[in-house]
Write an enzyme that holds these catalytic residues in place. Structure first.
Site, PDB file in Angstrom:
ATOM      1  N   LYS A 152      41.969  -1.874  21.835  1.00  0.00           N
ATOM      2  CA  LYS A 152      41.419  -3.117  22.408  1.00  0.00           C
ATOM      3  C   LYS A 152      39.941  -3.164  22.089  1.00  0.00           C
ATOM      4  O   LYS A 152      39.282  -2.130  22.137  1.00  0.00           O
ATOM      5  CB  LYS A 152      41.641  -3.145  23.928  1.00  0.00           C
ATOM      6  CG  LYS A 152      43.094  -3.116  24.366  1.00  0.00           C
ATOM      7  CD  LYS A 152      43.747  -4.477  24.272  1.00  0.00           C
ATOM      8  CE  LYS A 152      45.234  -4.380  24.619  1.00  0.00           C
ATOM      9  NZ  LYS A 152      45.916  -5.663  24.630  1.00  0.00           N
ATOM     10  N   LYS A 154      41.976  -6.678  21.278  1.00  0.00           N
ATOM     11  CA  LYS A 154      43.269  -6.747  20.601  1.00  0.00           C
ATOM     12  C   LYS A 154      43.157  -7.180  19.143  1.00  0.00           C
ATOM     13  O   LYS A 154      44.005  -6.859  18.323  1.00  0.00           O
ATOM     14  CB  LYS A 154      44.257  -7.616  21.379  1.00  0.00           C
ATOM     15  CG  LYS A 154      43.809  -9.033  21.676  1.00  0.00           C
ATOM     16  CD  LYS A 154      44.515  -9.583  22.922  1.00  0.00           C
ATOM     17  CE  LYS A 154      45.952  -9.936  22.660  1.00  0.00           C
ATOM     18  NZ  LYS A 154      46.700 -10.160  23.882  1.00  0.00           N
ATOM     19  N   LYS A 178      49.794   1.207  18.766  1.00  0.00           N
ATOM     20  CA  LYS A 178      50.501  -0.061  18.533  1.00  0.00           C
ATOM     21  C   LYS A 178      49.525  -1.174  18.159  1.00  0.00           C
ATOM     22  O   LYS A 178      48.452  -1.277  18.738  1.00  0.00           O
ATOM     23  CB  LYS A 178      51.249  -0.443  19.814  1.00  0.00           C
ATOM     24  CG  LYS A 178      51.967  -1.759  19.778  1.00  0.00           C
ATOM     25  CD  LYS A 178      52.520  -2.099  21.157  1.00  0.00           C
ATOM     26  CE  LYS A 178      52.769  -3.572  21.334  1.00  0.00           C
ATOM     27  NZ  LYS A 178      51.563  -4.415  21.292  1.00  0.00           N
ATOM     28  N   ASP A 180      48.386  -5.096  18.192  1.00  0.00           N
ATOM     29  CA  ASP A 180      48.610  -6.134  19.195  1.00  0.00           C
ATOM     30  C   ASP A 180      49.420  -7.263  18.584  1.00  0.00           C
ATOM     31  O   ASP A 180      49.528  -7.376  17.363  1.00  0.00           O
ATOM     32  CB  ASP A 180      47.280  -6.617  19.788  1.00  0.00           C
ATOM     33  CG  ASP A 180      47.385  -6.653  21.303  1.00  0.00           C
ATOM     34  OD1 ASP A 180      48.459  -7.075  21.792  1.00  0.00           O
ATOM     35  OD2 ASP A 180      46.437  -6.259  21.987  1.00  0.00           O
ATOM     36  N   GLU A 181      49.981  -8.097  19.458  1.00  0.00           N
ATOM     37  CA  GLU A 181      50.942  -9.095  18.979  1.00  0.00           C
ATOM     38  C   GLU A 181      50.317 -10.118  18.029  1.00  0.00           C
ATOM     39  O   GLU A 181      50.995 -10.677  17.171  1.00  0.00           O
ATOM     40  CB  GLU A 181      51.635  -9.796  20.157  1.00  0.00           C
ATOM     41  CG  GLU A 181      50.764 -10.669  21.040  1.00  0.00           C
ATOM     42  CD  GLU A 181      49.924  -9.881  22.045  1.00  0.00           C
ATOM     43  OE1 GLU A 181      50.093  -8.652  22.127  1.00  0.00           O
ATOM     44  OE2 GLU A 181      49.078 -10.497  22.719  1.00  0.00           O
ATOM     45  N   HIS A 270      58.073  -7.010  20.248  1.00  0.00           N
ATOM     46  CA  HIS A 270      57.149  -7.565  21.239  1.00  0.00           C
ATOM     47  C   HIS A 270      57.703  -8.925  21.634  1.00  0.00           C
ATOM     48  O   HIS A 270      58.283  -9.618  20.809  1.00  0.00           O
ATOM     49  CB  HIS A 270      55.753  -7.682  20.625  1.00  0.00           C
ATOM     50  CG  HIS A 270      54.680  -7.907  21.654  1.00  0.00           C
ATOM     51  ND1 HIS A 270      54.520  -9.109  22.296  1.00  0.00           N
ATOM     52  CD2 HIS A 270      53.738  -7.077  22.166  1.00  0.00           C
ATOM     53  CE1 HIS A 270      53.508  -9.002  23.159  1.00  0.00           C
ATOM     54  NE2 HIS A 270      53.020  -7.775  23.106  1.00  0.00           N
ATOM     55  N   LYS A 310      49.582  -6.512  34.876  1.00  0.00           N
ATOM     56  CA  LYS A 310      48.826  -7.768  34.901  1.00  0.00           C
ATOM     57  C   LYS A 310      49.682  -9.022  34.707  1.00  0.00           C
ATOM     58  O   LYS A 310      49.187 -10.134  34.855  1.00  0.00           O
ATOM     59  CB  LYS A 310      47.742  -7.721  33.817  1.00  0.00           C
ATOM     60  CG  LYS A 310      48.276  -7.779  32.386  1.00  0.00           C
ATOM     61  CD  LYS A 310      47.163  -7.742  31.338  1.00  0.00           C
ATOM     62  CE  LYS A 310      47.736  -7.816  29.939  1.00  0.00           C
ATOM     63  NZ  LYS A 310      46.761  -7.677  28.884  1.00  0.00           N
ATOM     64  N   GLY A 353      51.307  -3.882  29.855  1.00  0.00           N
ATOM     65  CA  GLY A 353      50.540  -5.004  30.384  1.00  0.00           C
ATOM     66  C   GLY A 353      49.808  -4.649  31.661  1.00  0.00           C
ATOM     67  O   GLY A 353      50.359  -4.751  32.754  1.00  0.00           O
TER      68      GLY A 353
HETATM   69  C1  CAP Z   1      49.073  -4.764  26.713  1.00  0.00           C
HETATM   70  C2  CAP Z   1      49.333  -5.846  25.713  1.00  0.00           C
HETATM   71  C3  CAP Z   1      50.738  -6.426  25.606  1.00  0.00           C
HETATM   72  C4  CAP Z   1      51.309  -6.925  26.882  1.00  0.00           C
HETATM   73  C5  CAP Z   1      52.477  -7.871  26.703  1.00  0.00           C
HETATM   74  C6  CAP Z   1      48.411  -6.990  25.987  1.00  0.00           C
HETATM   75  O1  CAP Z   1      47.730  -4.441  26.854  1.00  0.00           O
HETATM   76  O2  CAP Z   1      49.045  -5.358  24.452  1.00  0.00           O
HETATM   77  O3  CAP Z   1      50.704  -7.462  24.680  1.00  0.00           O
HETATM   78  O4  CAP Z   1      51.706  -5.810  27.571  1.00  0.00           O
HETATM   79  O5  CAP Z   1      53.186  -8.013  27.845  1.00  0.00           O
HETATM   80  O6  CAP Z   1      47.803  -7.496  25.057  1.00  0.00           O
HETATM   81  O7  CAP Z   1      48.367  -7.414  27.114  1.00  0.00           O
HETATM   82  P1  CAP Z   1      47.120  -3.774  28.181  1.00  0.00           P
HETATM   83  P2  CAP Z   1      54.717  -7.594  28.022  1.00  0.00           P
HETATM   84  O8  CAP Z   1      47.827  -2.469  28.365  1.00  0.00           O
HETATM   85  O9  CAP Z   1      45.644  -3.572  27.893  1.00  0.00           O
HETATM   86  O10 CAP Z   1      47.343  -4.716  29.311  1.00  0.00           O
HETATM   87  O11 CAP Z   1      54.803  -6.162  27.681  1.00  0.00           O
HETATM   88  O12 CAP Z   1      54.978  -7.832  29.448  1.00  0.00           O
HETATM   89  O13 CAP Z   1      55.465  -8.483  27.124  1.00  0.00           O
HETATM   90 MG    MG Z   2      49.282  -7.301  23.473  1.00  0.00          MG
END
Ligand code: CAP
Ligand code: MG
Length: 429
Positions: A152, A154, A178, A180-181, A270, A310, A353
């Protein structure tokens, strides 16, 4: 008015056959419509019907019409004859059971809760190529949750900066780094550069730690481009490909399922964009449904939420989705739709998350150990940096596996102590 035809799609005495695809919907009729009229419209528009009686109706249609056969309060079950469905065509299934019906004026709200897929339908899908066991074997992790983190911010790091954070994550004891999306290939962080630099760094981290390390590199994009990137991942010796499965769609995921299986890559799914469909309780579809379709097509792991982090999602939902993904038979007691998975391997639930070390015991209470935990902000925000943050999260897992409270464990583990000082056990919003 010639609308009577809709009620032909309701038969409360109908008993679904072994080969029927059965859906459960939550139906809220619009003003002036009875449940029966609304249910008939759902069954009709999702199978063979239109808004009026027809001048010409082949006899066959009577055999392939969906039937709303069970109405309890707002919940309606609809049975779809197997002949309606093309073998192995997931988009077609969605175009039917998750298609036009969501826009019908006669419905104030419609939520697709679940689908029960018979053997006859499932046999045309292969499911995950690796599954939970395959992933554990690949990562050489027997019992504990698999751990991962997203660098991060991201998006914004160069490939070299990303790799540096990734290396720290691995050296702190985490298994996976990983993407990020929304990080794919940008001018400042090209996919090729990242995949290559990370491969070198992983070699070093593995040598120094003696542990297996890997990465979820995000190949999300146009289908042929995904195939190209998956091949590159294979050539560089990676074990996984990451795909944003909702934004890419079921057809692309299906294509990639086979491509990745041939390349011996497991798919990390994801679920970005899922909340556009599953967040409103009276409309859209459940994550349970979405997860089921993705297991059927064949993702090896998929996000299910945290309940304590979150993002929205209750404890019940998170566990319920996770169990459907990793068990071979759910709904034996018929309280929910029954699902036997036959030849289809389990998919690993991923919890992510807003997690940090202080939340790990809670999340493991919900999900147990058969899961992956992604702790990103919750390691990179550690007061001593990423490596110590990852150590703190690993310590929290260790303590939980041994049944020791974090408070006690922190007495001899300074990284965990510092994490607890910063975040305690608070839920981020
Ligand atoms: C987590 C994360 C994921 C979320 C998606 C983010 O980061 O990379 O994309 O977890 O949610 O960008 O929020 P953090 P889910 O650990 O810093 O929160 O897994 O519920 O689909
Ligand atoms: Mg993410």
């Amino acid at each position: 008015m010639g609308y009577d035809w809709y009620l032909d799609f309701v038969d409360l005495n109908y008993k679904p056959s072994k080969t029927d695809v059965v859906c459960e919907f939550r139906v809220e009729p619009a003003k002036g419509f009875s449940m029966k009229e609304a249910a008939g419209r759902v069954a009709s528009e999702s199978s063979a019907g239109t808004w009026t009686t027809l001048f010409n109706l082949p006899k066959r249609v009577r055999k392939i019409m969906a039937i709303a056969f069970d109405i309890r309060g707002n919940f309606v079950k609809v049975a779809y004859p197997i002949e309606l469905w093309e073998p192995g065509n997931a988009p077609q299934l969605l175009s039917g059971i998750a298609g036009n019906i969501f826009g019908m004026k006669a419905l104030k709200g419609l939520r697709l809760m679940d689908v029960s897929l018979p053997k006859e339908y499932l046999k045309h899908f292969k499911g995950p190529s690796h599954g939970v066991k395959g992933i554990r074997k690949m990562m050489k992790i027997k019992k504990r949750p698999i751990t991962g983190a997203v660098p991060k911010p991201k998006i914004g790091y160069s490939a070299a900066e990303h790799t540096k954070i990734g290396y720290e994550t691995w050296m702190g004891g985490f298994d996976i780094v990983k993407d990020d999306e929304n990080l794919t290939s940008t001018s400042f962080n090209k996919f090729e550069d990242r995949a290559k630099m990370m491969a070198k760094a992983r070699e070093r981290a593995e040598k120094l730690t003696g542990e297996r390390k890997s990465a979820f590199l995000n190949i999300t994009g146009e289908t042929k481009e995904m195939i190209r990137k998956a091949t590159l991942l294979h050539d560089l010796g990676w074990e996984f490909a990451m795909i944003d499965v909702v934004t890419c769609g079921t057809a692309a995921v299906h294509t990639l399922r086979d491509v990745c299986a041939d390349l011996n890559l497991a798919i990390h799914a994801h679920r970005a964009m899922h909340a556009a469909f599953d967040r409103t309780p009276n409309h859209g579809m459940t994550m349970y449904f979405l997860g089921k379709i993705m297991r059927m097509i064949g993702v090896d792991e998929i996000h299910v939420g945290t309940a304590v982090g979150k993002l929205v999602g209750t404890r019940y939902e998170v566990k319920y989705v996770a169990d459907m993904l990793r068990e071979s038979h759910v709904g034996k007691d018929k309280k929910i739709l029954e699902q036997k998975w036959y030849h289809i391997k389990p998919t690993l639930p991923v919890s992510s998350g807003g997690l940090h070390p202080g939340l790990i015991p809670e999340v493991m209470k919900i999900l147990g150990t058969e899961c992956a935990l992604l702790v990103s902000g919750g390691i990179h925000g550690h007061s001593k940096g990423t490596r110590q943050g990852a150590k703190a999260a690993m310590q929290a897992i260790d303590a939980t596996m041994r049944g020791i409270s974090l408070k006690d464990y922190a007495k001899k583990h300074v990284e965990l102590k510092l994490a607890l000082e910063k975040w305690g056990t608070a839920t981020p919003i």
